[in-house]
Structure formats: C-alpha cells, structure tokens
Design a protein around this motif. Structure first.
Motif, mmCIF file in Angstrom:
data_model
loop_
_atom_site.group_PDB
_atom_site.id
_atom_site.type_symbol
_atom_site.label_atom_id
_atom_site.label_comp_id
_atom_site.label_asym_id
_atom_site.label_seq_id
_atom_site.Cartn_x
_atom_site.Cartn_y
_atom_site.Cartn_z
ATOM 1 N N UNK A 160 0.895 -1.100 -0.130
ATOM 2 C CA UNK A 160 0.068 0.103 -0.066
ATOM 3 C C UNK A 160 1.044 1.248 0.061
ATOM 4 N N UNK A 161 1.483 1.429 -1.002
ATOM 5 C CA UNK A 161 2.310 2.709 -1.501
ATOM 6 C C UNK A 161 2.321 3.097 -2.773
ATOM 7 N N UNK A 162 2.648 4.214 -3.098
ATOM 8 C CA UNK A 162 2.423 4.651 -4.555
ATOM 9 C C UNK A 162 3.115 3.962 -5.608
ATOM 10 N N UNK A 163 2.680 3.778 -6.639
ATOM 11 C CA UNK A 163 3.329 2.914 -7.763
ATOM 12 C C UNK A 163 4.617 3.691 -8.325
ATOM 13 N N UNK A 174 -3.439 -2.357 -8.691
ATOM 14 C CA UNK A 174 -3.869 -2.792 -7.558
ATOM 15 C C UNK A 174 -3.907 -1.774 -6.433
ATOM 16 N N UNK A 175 -3.085 -0.963 -6.311
ATOM 17 C CA UNK A 175 -2.932 0.296 -5.578
ATOM 18 C C UNK A 175 -2.403 1.267 -6.266
ATOM 19 N N UNK A 176 -3.229 2.414 -6.616
ATOM 20 C CA UNK A 176 -2.839 3.472 -7.398
ATOM 21 C C UNK A 176 -2.652 4.697 -6.645
ATOM 22 N N UNK A 177 -1.947 5.700 -7.061
ATOM 23 C CA UNK A 177 -1.722 6.814 -6.269
ATOM 24 C C UNK A 177 -2.959 7.472 -5.547
ATOM 25 N N UNK A 178 -4.212 7.073 -6.486
ATOM 26 C CA UNK A 178 -5.549 7.965 -5.955
ATOM 27 C C UNK A 178 -5.829 7.016 -4.751
ATOM 28 N N UNK A 179 -5.515 5.867 -4.837
ATOM 29 C CA UNK A 179 -5.942 4.889 -3.686
ATOM 30 C C UNK A 179 -5.350 5.381 -2.220
ATOM 31 N N UNK A 180 -4.217 6.069 -2.551
ATOM 32 C CA UNK A 180 -3.217 6.409 -1.298
ATOM 33 C C UNK A 180 -4.096 7.547 -0.276
ATOM 34 N N UNK A 181 -4.929 8.013 -0.809
ATOM 35 C CA UNK A 181 -5.824 9.175 0.028
ATOM 36 C C UNK A 181 -6.764 8.157 0.551
ATOM 37 N N UNK A 182 -7.099 6.918 0.345
ATOM 38 C CA UNK A 182 -8.177 6.150 1.224
ATOM 39 C C UNK A 182 -7.325 5.113 2.049
ATOM 40 N N UNK A 183 -7.923 3.966 2.255
ATOM 41 C CA UNK A 183 -7.322 2.752 3.066
ATOM 42 C C UNK A 183 -7.063 1.851 2.144
ATOM 43 N N UNK A 184 -6.310 0.932 2.632
ATOM 44 C CA UNK A 184 -6.116 -0.432 2.201
ATOM 45 C C UNK A 184 -7.417 -1.401 1.872
ATOM 46 N N UNK A 185 -8.133 -0.977 2.875
ATOM 47 C CA UNK A 185 -9.541 -2.004 2.616
ATOM 48 C C UNK A 185 -10.294 -1.223 1.482
ATOM 49 N N UNK A 186 -10.302 0.084 1.351
ATOM 50 C CA UNK A 186 -10.980 0.648 0.081
ATOM 51 C C UNK A 186 -10.307 0.438 -1.086
ATOM 52 N N UNK A 187 -8.960 0.173 -1.252
ATOM 53 C CA UNK A 187 -8.349 -0.103 -2.310
ATOM 54 C C UNK A 187 -8.591 -1.540 -2.770
ATOM 55 N N UNK A 188 -8.602 -2.309 -1.870
ATOM 56 C CA UNK A 188 -9.028 -3.737 -1.924
ATOM 57 C C UNK A 188 -10.522 -3.933 -2.451
ATOM 58 N N UNK A 189 -11.550 -3.160 -2.131
ATOM 59 C CA UNK A 189 -12.790 -3.185 -2.531
ATOM 60 C C UNK A 189 -12.663 -2.635 -4.046
ATOM 61 N N UNK A 190 -12.137 -1.561 -4.248
ATOM 62 C CA UNK A 190 -11.833 -0.886 -5.552
ATOM 63 C C UNK A 190 -11.568 -2.002 -6.673
ATOM 64 N N UNK A 191 -10.471 -2.589 -6.198
ATOM 65 C CA UNK A 191 -9.775 -3.800 -7.070
ATOM 66 C C UNK A 191 -10.829 -5.089 -7.224
ATOM 67 N N UNK A 192 -11.393 -5.177 -6.350
ATOM 68 C CA UNK A 192 -12.472 -6.375 -6.238
ATOM 69 C C UNK A 192 -13.520 -6.140 -7.613
ATOM 70 N N UNK A 193 -14.011 -4.929 -7.578
ATOM 71 C CA UNK A 193 -14.864 -4.329 -8.825
ATOM 72 C C UNK A 193 -14.237 -4.400 -10.051
ATOM 73 N N UNK A 194 -12.980 -4.048 -10.108
ATOM 74 C CA UNK A 194 -12.259 -4.090 -11.417
ATOM 75 C C UNK A 194 -11.896 -5.391 -11.915
#
Ligand code: 6PG
Length: 247
Positions: free
Chosen positions: A74-77, A105-125
């Motif tokens: 959970x860091x910037x690409x 899986x983790x984008x720069x935009x994800x860095x303003x949220x949480x690992x769980x939110x990033x995981x949820x986003x990726x689940x949909x993608x």
C-alpha cells in the motif's frame, strides 16, 4: 502438481519464459486474450526482463494481454518498493504496454483512502474485467516464511472465500498490503510458483510434504490450485530433490 528444479535462477527464468509464452499463446488462440496476475518481489525480475528480449518478445501478441497483480504494497506505484513499479520497470514499460491493459492494484488515488478501500475497488475492477472467467496464469513467489502474494502465515484472510481481494498486514517490510485471496489464486488455469535460494528450502519442503493443516500459505495455495506448477532452483529444492523433475 509438478515441481521442476533448475541449476540456477537464470535457467529457471528461461524455462518460466517458455511457460509464460505457451500459456499466453494458448489463451489468446482459445479466448482472444491472456489474463495474467504478476508476482512481486525479486525472483520474477529475470523472467520479466527475458520476456522483453529477443526472441521471446516476438512470441506473444502483447496487445491481447491484460496485466493484473497478485498483491501489492500500500504505497505509491512510483515507489521502488511497489510491485507495480517493478513490473513497469522490467516488463510493462519496455514492452510499451498500453495503460488500458494494466490494472493497478494500488494507485496513487488509492493512497488517499485505506488498504481496505483499495481492495474493494480492485474487487470490482477484477470482477468487471474477468466477466466470470478465471485468470489464465497466476505468477507467484514464496517468502522464506512460506507466504505467497501477501497471504502470510496464520492470518485470518487465508480463510477468505467470498472476496477475491482483501487488505492484509505484513510482518516485515511495507506493513499495509492488498492481495488476491485463495479463490482467484487457485481457480486460475495455472498457478506458477517461482522460488529460488537456499533460504526457501525448509518452507518448500513444508509446502510439498506437510499435512494440509501445517502447510505454509504457498503450500495451501498449491494444494488447492486447479493446476500448480513449481519452478525452483537447486538451492531451494535441496531438501526435496526426490520430489523434483530435473529442469
Ligand atoms: C511481495 C511478493 C511476495 C514475494 C515473496 C518472494 O509483495 O513481496 O508478492 O509474495 O513473491 O516475498 O519474494 P522474493 O522473490 O523477493 O524472494
């Protein structure tokens, strides 16, 4: 399940390049595209570089490949510790892969949220891109503690069967992680482990010989996989030579 042992990482990586190309060509011929989840860590770097070099680079219709990630820190690409950073540096950028084919899986935009939110986003993608199909190939490494992707020994997320993507915590290195869970890792057409180094020998033996209840995460994934293939070097397979085909 098959285990092939090679004299060194270089020859392991050449064999893995042949395996990758064969998987890609078959998927593209059968389904018009190749969906692969890339491994993180250091071991696959030699494979990635080979795939961008002659003659290997000519054997795959790269515009028909979709690139996913098995796990991510959970860091910037743009951070050198990012698995995406490694994949872009060694594989995606040299191949000039179109951004539309790369699913971060983790984008720069994800860095303003949480690992769980990033995981949820990726689940949909992930679900949107796979359209009910499975990955064609999952590339995985194994840590010296037997973890694979970011599924670490003893974590509750090893039991996750409903979600395809979850957030986890690493006991070493970058703490916050996002990872595919056991279902997508094991339901792929093929799960290919790339493992090198004497420091992996004890855990590789546990993966291959321990009862299910005592297997490290990599061993559990391999045991449950539709088709698991291990490409290892002789240093890693030192304690299981009797179980290996010669590479
Ligand atoms: C990660 C990887 C991880 C890796 C193993 C092996 O994010 O670190 O996904 O699962 O594959 O730790 O790493 P090496 O190949 O560097 O030994």
């Amino acid at each position: 399940m098959s285990v092939r042992s090679f004299p060194d990482l270089s020859r392991l990586s050449r064999a893995a390049a042949d395996f990758f190309i064969k998987s890609a060509r078959e998927a593209i011929a059968d389904r018009g595209e190749f969906k692969v989840a890339l491994a993180g860590g250091n071991t696959p770097k030699a494979l990635y570089s080979l795939l961008t070099s002659e003659p290997f680079v000519e054997y795959v219709e790269w515009p028909k490949v979709k690139f996913f990630f098995g796990d991510e820190r959970f860091i910037s690409p743009s951070d050198e510790q990012s698995n995406e950073h490694t994949a872009r540096s060694y594989l995606l950028t040299p191949l000039k892969i179109n951004e539309s084919q790369i699913f971060s899986m983790v984008s720069d935009a994800d860095m303003s949220s949480t690992p769980a939110a990033a995981a949820n986003r990726y689940e949909h993608v992930f679900k949107e891109q796979l359209k009910g199909e499975e990955l064609d190939l999952v590339l995985l490494g194994m840590g010296d503690d037997g973890h694979t992707a970011s599924l670490f020994p003893g974590i509750a997320e090893l039991q996750e069967r409903a979600k395809d993507v979850v957030a986890t915590i690493s006991p070493k290195g970058v703490r916050d992680r996002v990872t595919l869970t056991i279902p997508p890792l094991t339901q792929a057409q093929c799960t290919l482990f790339l493992v090198g180094g004497a420091d992996k020998a004890v855990k590789l033996r546990e993966c291959l010989t321990a009862p299910m209840s005592e297997k490290p995460p990599a061993g559990v994934v391999a045991a449950l996989a539709k088709r698991a293939v291990w490409y290892v070097d002789d240093a890693a397979s030192d304690l299981v030579q009797d179980l290996c085909e010669r590479g």
